[in-house]
Design a protein around this motif. Structure first.
Motif, PDB file in Angstrom:
ATOM      1  N   LEU A 147       0.844  -1.189   0.000  1.00 29.69           N
ATOM      2  CA  LEU A 147       0.000   0.000   0.000  1.00 29.69           C
ATOM      3  C   LEU A 147       0.884   1.246   0.000  1.00 29.69           C
ATOM      4  O   LEU A 147       1.955   1.258   0.621  1.00 29.69           O
ATOM      5  CB  LEU A 147      -0.911   0.017   1.226  1.00 29.69           C
ATOM      6  CG  LEU A 147      -1.946  -1.101   1.331  1.00 29.69           C
ATOM      7  CD1 LEU A 147      -2.824  -0.891   2.558  1.00 29.69           C
ATOM      8  CD2 LEU A 147      -2.798  -1.189   0.082  1.00 29.69           C
ATOM      9  N   PRO A 148       0.464   2.308  -0.671  1.00 32.47           N
ATOM     10  CA  PRO A 148       1.272   3.532  -0.708  1.00 32.47           C
ATOM     11  C   PRO A 148       1.249   4.254   0.636  1.00 32.47           C
ATOM     12  O   PRO A 148       0.188   4.589   1.149  1.00 32.47           O
ATOM     13  CB  PRO A 148       0.595   4.366  -1.805  1.00 32.47           C
ATOM     14  CG  PRO A 148      -0.818   3.876  -1.847  1.00 32.47           C
ATOM     15  CD  PRO A 148      -0.759   2.418  -1.512  1.00 32.47           C
ATOM     16  N   ARG A 149       2.419   4.472   1.186  1.00 36.11           N
ATOM     17  CA  ARG A 149       2.555   5.165   2.470  1.00 36.11           C
ATOM     18  C   ARG A 149       3.696   6.165   2.381  1.00 36.11           C
ATOM     19  O   ARG A 149       4.616   6.014   1.574  1.00 36.11           O
ATOM     20  CB  ARG A 149       2.821   4.182   3.617  1.00 36.11           C
ATOM     21  CG  ARG A 149       1.697   3.184   3.840  1.00 36.11           C
ATOM     22  CD  ARG A 149       1.982   2.252   5.016  1.00 36.11           C
ATOM     23  NE  ARG A 149       0.940   1.264   5.214  1.00 36.11           N
ATOM     24  CZ  ARG A 149      -0.192   1.477   5.867  1.00 36.11           C
ATOM     25  NH1 ARG A 149      -0.410   2.655   6.430  1.00 36.11           N
ATOM     26  NH2 ARG A 149      -1.087   0.523   5.991  1.00 36.11           N
ATOM     27  N   ASN A 150       3.636   7.186   3.249  1.00 36.21           N
ATOM     28  CA  ASN A 150       4.739   8.145   3.298  1.00 36.21           C
ATOM     29  C   ASN A 150       5.827   7.635   4.231  1.00 36.21           C
ATOM     30  O   ASN A 150       5.747   6.514   4.750  1.00 36.21           O
ATOM     31  CB  ASN A 150       4.238   9.539   3.703  1.00 36.21           C
ATOM     32  CG  ASN A 150       3.694   9.585   5.125  1.00 36.21           C
ATOM     33  OD1 ASN A 150       3.911   8.680   5.936  1.00 36.21           O
ATOM     34  ND2 ASN A 150       2.973  10.654   5.441  1.00 36.21           N
ATOM     35  N   ALA A 151       6.852   8.454   4.433  1.00 36.75           N
ATOM     36  CA  ALA A 151       8.006   8.024   5.237  1.00 36.75           C
ATOM     37  C   ALA A 151       7.638   7.720   6.685  1.00 36.75           C
ATOM     38  O   ALA A 151       8.327   6.955   7.361  1.00 36.75           O
ATOM     39  CB  ALA A 151       9.092   9.096   5.197  1.00 36.75           C
ATOM     40  N   MET A 152       6.520   8.308   7.150  1.00 33.75           N
ATOM     41  CA  MET A 152       6.068   8.067   8.522  1.00 33.75           C
ATOM     42  C   MET A 152       5.123   6.877   8.613  1.00 33.75           C
ATOM     43  O   MET A 152       4.639   6.552   9.696  1.00 33.75           O
ATOM     44  CB  MET A 152       5.359   9.322   9.051  1.00 33.75           C
ATOM     45  CG  MET A 152       6.249  10.546   9.148  1.00 33.75           C
ATOM     46  SD  MET A 152       7.531  10.368  10.403  1.00 33.75           S
ATOM     47  CE  MET A 152       6.541  10.431  11.886  1.00 33.75           C
ATOM     48  N   GLY A 153       4.854   6.248   7.473  1.00 31.29           N
ATOM     49  CA  GLY A 153       3.966   5.092   7.479  1.00 31.29           C
ATOM     50  C   GLY A 153       2.500   5.436   7.316  1.00 31.29           C
ATOM     51  O   GLY A 153       1.642   4.551   7.377  1.00 31.29           O
ATOM     52  N   LYS A 154       2.189   6.699   7.080  1.00 30.30           N
ATOM     53  CA  LYS A 154       0.790   7.117   6.924  1.00 30.30           C
ATOM     54  C   LYS A 154       0.286   6.733   5.544  1.00 30.30           C
ATOM     55  O   LYS A 154       0.952   6.936   4.533  1.00 30.30           O
ATOM     56  CB  LYS A 154       0.670   8.626   7.125  1.00 30.30           C
ATOM     57  CG  LYS A 154      -0.764   9.156   7.047  1.00 30.30           C
ATOM     58  CD  LYS A 154      -0.803  10.641   7.311  1.00 30.30           C
ATOM     59  CE  LYS A 154      -2.229  11.178   7.232  1.00 30.30           C
ATOM     60  NZ  LYS A 154      -2.272  12.644   7.490  1.00 30.30           N
ATOM     61  N   LEU A 155      -0.934   6.189   5.515  1.00 25.25           N
ATOM     62  CA  LEU A 155      -1.539   5.776   4.256  1.00 25.25           C
ATOM     63  C   LEU A 155      -1.819   6.993   3.379  1.00 25.25           C
ATOM     64  O   LEU A 155      -2.401   7.982   3.827  1.00 25.25           O
ATOM     65  CB  LEU A 155      -2.842   5.035   4.540  1.00 25.25           C
ATOM     66  CG  LEU A 155      -3.545   4.379   3.355  1.00 25.25           C
ATOM     67  CD1 LEU A 155      -2.689   3.253   2.792  1.00 25.25           C
ATOM     68  CD2 LEU A 155      -4.908   3.848   3.792  1.00 25.25           C
ATOM     69  N   LEU A 156      -1.397   6.928   2.113  1.00 21.57           N
ATOM     70  CA  LEU A 156      -1.611   8.024   1.167  1.00 21.57           C
ATOM     71  C   LEU A 156      -2.894   7.744   0.396  1.00 21.57           C
ATOM     72  O   LEU A 156      -2.900   7.034  -0.615  1.00 21.57           O
ATOM     73  CB  LEU A 156      -0.417   8.135   0.221  1.00 21.57           C
ATOM     74  CG  LEU A 156       0.931   8.429   0.887  1.00 21.57           C
ATOM     75  CD1 LEU A 156       2.059   8.388  -0.129  1.00 21.57           C
ATOM     76  CD2 LEU A 156       0.893   9.776   1.597  1.00 21.57           C
TER      77      LEU A 156
END
Length: 205
Positions: A181-190
């Motif tokens: 799943l696409p996530r940012n560097a902090m692991g938040k779902l995009l």
């Protein structure tokens, strides 16, 4: 983090409140996702009855902001409440439960769907590792729910589980497996990227 024994304290806050306004400390062994505990001593929290928006009031809340041209933006109402863009609810103990962003809301068959709550349900399906709920436009349903997920479960297995455990409009129409799943560097779902990936996979058939 809990499995490693780290002292994790789920919290909720935002820039306009000088950060934290609620914290659950310590987190119980069987923590319920989204529960961030009681308001801190300097803050009050309420829920807007019409929209489900989290509202915050207290000494740490910014009352206004400035645009680049210097003009002023009022952030609070006459009673001092800041209405956030987050949705949530308060339990019988007064603990705050954050359910997601108001602008993430999907409307399918006349039902309001909060993706994060549906994801929590779908996460219970055997063979499910990660899951994100999005939608594609549909002339009948409005937002036709689509699931982008990682795991060993096949789309047919996930579809069968959803039909057995979910009701009516909450049963997604499409089940799309992906490597990650696409996530940012902090692991938040995009979520914007999730929506784009869903559209691409649907178009490919």
């Amino acid at each position: 983090a809990q499995q490693q024994g780290w002292p994790v304290c789920p919290s909720y806050g935002l820039t306009e409140t000088a950060s934290q306004v609620a914290t659950l400390c310590p987190a119980p062994r069987h923590w319920q996702q989204g529960c961030v505990g009681l308001p801190l001593s300097h803050a009050e929290i309420s829920i807007c009855a019409q929209t489900g928006a989290i509202r915050v009031r207290g000494q740490s809340v910014a009352v206004h902001a400035r645009r680049e041209d210097g003009s002023r933006i009022e952030l609070t109402d006459a009673q001092g409440w800041l209405t956030t863009g987050d949705a949530g609810w308060l339990d019988e103990k007064g603990q705050l439960h954050v359910t997601g962003r108001l602008d993430d809301m999907l409307i399918t068959g006349g039902e309001n769907i909060r993706p994060r709550l549906l994801e929590q349900e779908l996460q219970r399906c055997p063979g499910m590792d990660e899951v994100a709920v999005s939608a594609v436009q549909d002339s009948v349903w409005g937002d036709a729910l689509a699931v982008l997920y990682c795991g060993t479960a096949s789309p047919d297995q996930l579809r069968g589980w959803a039909k057995q455990h979910l009701r009516g409009a909450f049963v997604p129409k499409r089940y799309l497996r992906t490597a990650s799943l696409p996530r940012n560097a902090m692991g938040k779902l995009l979520r914007d990227e999730v929506a784009r990936r869903v559209q691409t996979l649907v178009q490919k058939g």
